[in-house]
Design an enzyme around this catalytic site. Structure first.
Site, PDB file in Angstrom:
ATOM      1  N   SER A 102       0.807  -1.220   0.000  1.00 18.85           N
ATOM      2  CA  SER A 102       0.000   0.000   0.000  1.00 18.85           C
ATOM      3  C   SER A 102       0.846   1.279   0.000  1.00 18.85           C
ATOM      4  O   SER A 102       1.589   1.526  -0.938  1.00 18.85           O
ATOM      5  CB  SER A 102      -0.970  -0.036   1.180  1.00 18.85           C
ATOM      6  OG  SER A 102      -1.934   0.961   1.061  1.00 18.85           O
ATOM      7  N   ASP A 241      -2.921   6.406  -3.631  1.00 15.84           N
ATOM      8  CA  ASP A 241      -1.749   5.823  -2.967  1.00 15.84           C
ATOM      9  C   ASP A 241      -1.174   4.711  -3.841  1.00 15.84           C
ATOM     10  O   ASP A 241      -1.667   4.449  -4.943  1.00 15.84           O
ATOM     11  CB  ASP A 241      -2.074   5.367  -1.541  1.00 15.84           C
ATOM     12  CG  ASP A 241      -2.987   4.158  -1.500  1.00 15.84           C
ATOM     13  OD1 ASP A 241      -3.617   3.862  -2.531  1.00 15.84           O
ATOM     14  OD2 ASP A 241      -3.077   3.503  -0.445  1.00 15.84           O
ATOM     15  N   ASP A 243      -1.252   1.543  -4.029  1.00 18.19           N
ATOM     16  CA  ASP A 243      -2.055   0.443  -4.586  1.00 18.19           C
ATOM     17  C   ASP A 243      -3.452   0.890  -4.999  1.00 18.19           C
ATOM     18  O   ASP A 243      -4.297   0.066  -5.342  1.00 18.19           O
ATOM     19  CB  ASP A 243      -2.115  -0.754  -3.620  1.00 18.19           C
ATOM     20  CG  ASP A 243      -2.952  -0.471  -2.377  1.00 18.19           C
ATOM     21  OD1 ASP A 243      -3.044   0.703  -1.981  1.00 18.19           O
ATOM     22  OD2 ASP A 243      -3.512  -1.421  -1.807  1.00 18.19           O
ATOM     23  N   ASP A 245      -6.110   2.276  -3.487  1.00 18.33           N
ATOM     24  CA  ASP A 245      -7.370   2.177  -2.740  1.00 18.33           C
ATOM     25  C   ASP A 245      -7.646   3.400  -1.867  1.00 18.33           C
ATOM     26  O   ASP A 245      -8.649   3.465  -1.179  1.00 18.33           O
ATOM     27  CB  ASP A 245      -7.456   0.877  -1.915  1.00 18.33           C
ATOM     28  CG  ASP A 245      -6.386   0.777  -0.832  1.00 18.33           C
ATOM     29  OD1 ASP A 245      -5.559   1.706  -0.716  1.00 18.33           O
ATOM     30  OD2 ASP A 245      -6.371  -0.237  -0.110  1.00 18.33           O
TER      31      ASP A 245
END
Length: 447
Positions: A102, A241, A243, A245
């Site tokens: 993330s 961000d 990834d 999400d």
């Protein structure tokens, strides 16, 4: 709940090369997951990743383990986490796996799983996978071994899905948008979605090299985006961000628009269109300004523990369709099954077009209260905050704030730190002094 050795609230995460983020562990994990998730009819698992250099190594190990358990991996290449949740559903795959850490730096990595419905795996399945890891690895018969293949045009499929959540009668022709992809998994997705809907797009941090993910960019570091929006005289900026999400936005004046403000705009519009089912789920860290603004609209608001997993649990329990963390995880269950930064951004554009107001004007309706966080380290018992002395201290502060603010004391889940958070409709220096006084009193009561 059993004590879990590897899985945390958001999958498994750590430094690459240190257990458990190693190729040998990922091979075994692929095999264990395959054994637990095996059903007779489907032997497909989708694997996506973000743009970290280590993703290639870990993906190869994972796919070898899955093949040994008789599973065929469908590889998407770098793709946002929510895209894997979506593709898992549309391919009717047994599970989806994302290799990502993330918003962490490039030298970390991790893994999380989605089930056949595109939701996070249940605790019981994660525990079953952990139990399987203790057993010796065995290969299925040669004729039953799995093999990996690429999904052709995974990106194109997801781009179309995102566009499908935006009203077909609207376009973004009049918008100049700066998009910051955090040198992460949305680098080839977000600019295309916006361009295909007609926007003029300026892309920054969209050139991943395996080492620059989240480096001084993205939803956790919006300084470059703010400068760029002002320099380009853009209508607004969006930051995702690593990834994909999380979403943080920036208005045309360079002001930050966080998850609390974004969810307010989306919920208010849903309410205006009489499409709001139930209310909104936030977290313990959601600003009281959000609660007060929703109260004025008579929209119910409940708080979950911090973590998108807990937000989703509360949403499902109460039948709510909208939830968010102030860090930018926005979950819109009428659109998709998990937090999705790109889809949340499109819903904000819809609100802007329907109201013919700028993002800045729309945000003026929600006044975030000044929030002060004081951290201090302590040693010893986790239940230090449970004493009567501290309960009466909290009551005292609450009467000082007289319903126009709140105090939250909590121990960190990851380090020996106590956090004192106070927010109130008061001058910032007043709150800061109050928070520091509380921290001092707690320290004294501990020693």
């Amino acid at each position: 709940m059993h004590h879990r050795k590897y899985f945390g609230t958001d999958g498994i995460r750590g430094k690459v090369g240190d257990m458990p983020i190693t190729p040998d562990f990922f091979l075994k994990l692929g095999w264990a997951a395959g054994k637990i998730l095996a059903r007779q009819d489907s032997r497909k698992i989708i694997i996506g990743k973000d743009t970290r250099i280590s993703g290639y190594m870990l993906e190869s190990a994972l796919e070898a383990g899955l093949a040994a358990a008789g599973f065929s991996a469908l590889l998407t290449g770098p793709m946002p986490t929510p895209a894997i949740a979506y593709l898992t559903r549309t391919f009717r795959a047994e599970a989806g796996i994302v290799i990502s850490a993330s918003h962490n730096p490039f030298y970390d990595n991790g893994i999380k799983f989605f089930d056949i419905n595109g939701s996070k795996l249940s605790d019981s399945l994660e525990e079953a996978i952990e139990a399987q890891l203790e057993k010796p690895l065995t290969c299925v018969e040669s004729a039953q071994l799995g093999k990996a293949r690429r999904i052709v045009d995974a990106a194109g499929r997801y781009i179309e899905f995102c566009k499908g959540t935006f009203p077909s009668e609207f376009n973004l022709k009049n918008f100049k948008i700066v998009v910051d992809c955090s040198n992460g998994a949305t680098y080839h997705i977000a600019p295309s979605v916006l361009k295909e809907l007609g926007a003029t797009v300026i892309s920054i941090a969209c050139e991943p090299n395996g080492l620059n993910i989240n480096k001084e960019c993205g939803a956790t570091n919006i300084g470059m985006l703010q400068k760029s929006v002002l320099a380009e005289q853009a209508d607004l900026g969006i930051a995702l961000d690593g990834d994909g999400d999380r979403l943080i936005m920036v208005d045309h004046l360079g002001n930050k628009v966080d998850g609390d403000q974004i969810v307010y705009l989306i919920a208010k519009e849903a309410c205006r269109q009489q499409q709001l089912k139930g209310g909104v789920v936030g977290t313990l860290m959601s600003n009281m300004g959000l609660e007060l603004a929703l109260q004025r609209l008579k929209i119910p608001f409940i708080r979950a523990k911090v973590g998108d997993r807990y937000v989703l649990e509360k949403m499902q329990k109460h039948g709510y369709r909208i939830g968010a963390e102030n860090s930018g995880h926005i979950i819109l269950l009428d659109k998709t099954t998990t937090g999705d930064g790109m889809i949340a951004a499109l819903q904000v554009f819809k609100v802007i077009i329907q109201n013919q107001m700028t993002l800045h004007e729309l945000c003026s309706e929600i006044k975030l209260l000044p929030q002060v966080l004081v951290n201090f380290s302590f040693s010893g018992n986790k239940n230090v905050l449970q004493s009567d002395a501290i309960a009466s201290l909290v009551k005292k502060v609450e009467s000082t704030l007289a319903g126009r603010g709140r105090i939250l004391l909590r121990t960190s889940g990851t380090e020996p730190v106590i956090r004192v958070m106070i927010e109130a409709d008061q001058e910032e220096h007043f709150i800061k002094t109050l928070a520091e006084e509380v921290a001092e009193k707690i320290k004294k009561s501990l020693y």
